[in-house]
Write a protein that holds these residues in place. Sequence first.
Motif, short mmCIF file in Angstrom:
data_model
loop_
_atom_site.label_atom_id
_atom_site.label_comp_id
_atom_site.label_asym_id
_atom_site.label_seq_id
_atom_site.Cartn_x
_atom_site.Cartn_y
_atom_site.Cartn_z
N ASN A 17 -3.95 -5.12 -8.06
CA ASN A 17 -4.07 -3.77 -7.51
C ASN A 17 -2.71 -3.19 -7.18
N LYS A 32 -9.13 -7.38 -11.14
CA LYS A 32 -8.86 -6.44 -10.06
C LYS A 32 -9.80 -6.62 -8.87
N ASN A 75 -1.33 0.14 -9.05
CA ASN A 75 -0.88 1.31 -8.27
C ASN A 75 0.58 1.65 -8.55
N LYS A 116 -6.20 -10.61 -6.83
CA LYS A 116 -6.71 -9.23 -6.91
C LYS A 116 -5.76 -8.26 -6.20
#
Length: 88
Positions: A8, A43, A12, A4
Amino acid sequence: MESKDLFNLLHNAIEAQNFGRKISQKEMAEKLGLSMRTYQDWKLGRTNPQAAMAIFKMLSQLDEEDVIRVVKKVSKVLNDDDGKLNRY
């Protein structure tokens, strides 16, 4: 690092690449050819895609220059001339 965290981090980074424009989970899932639920589960760490983790682990074994070279090759294969991802 958990999967995760990697998803992420990548999400980003893609937003930053797009001048900070937020990308919804639905939009990212569509770009990847996934359901929004699958992407959301990745995620949030509810599911751990083993293939993705294997790829991350393989990339971590390479030198930085080799990672860049491999990612550029993959990007070239996956992207059309107009920058949209091909779905395989």
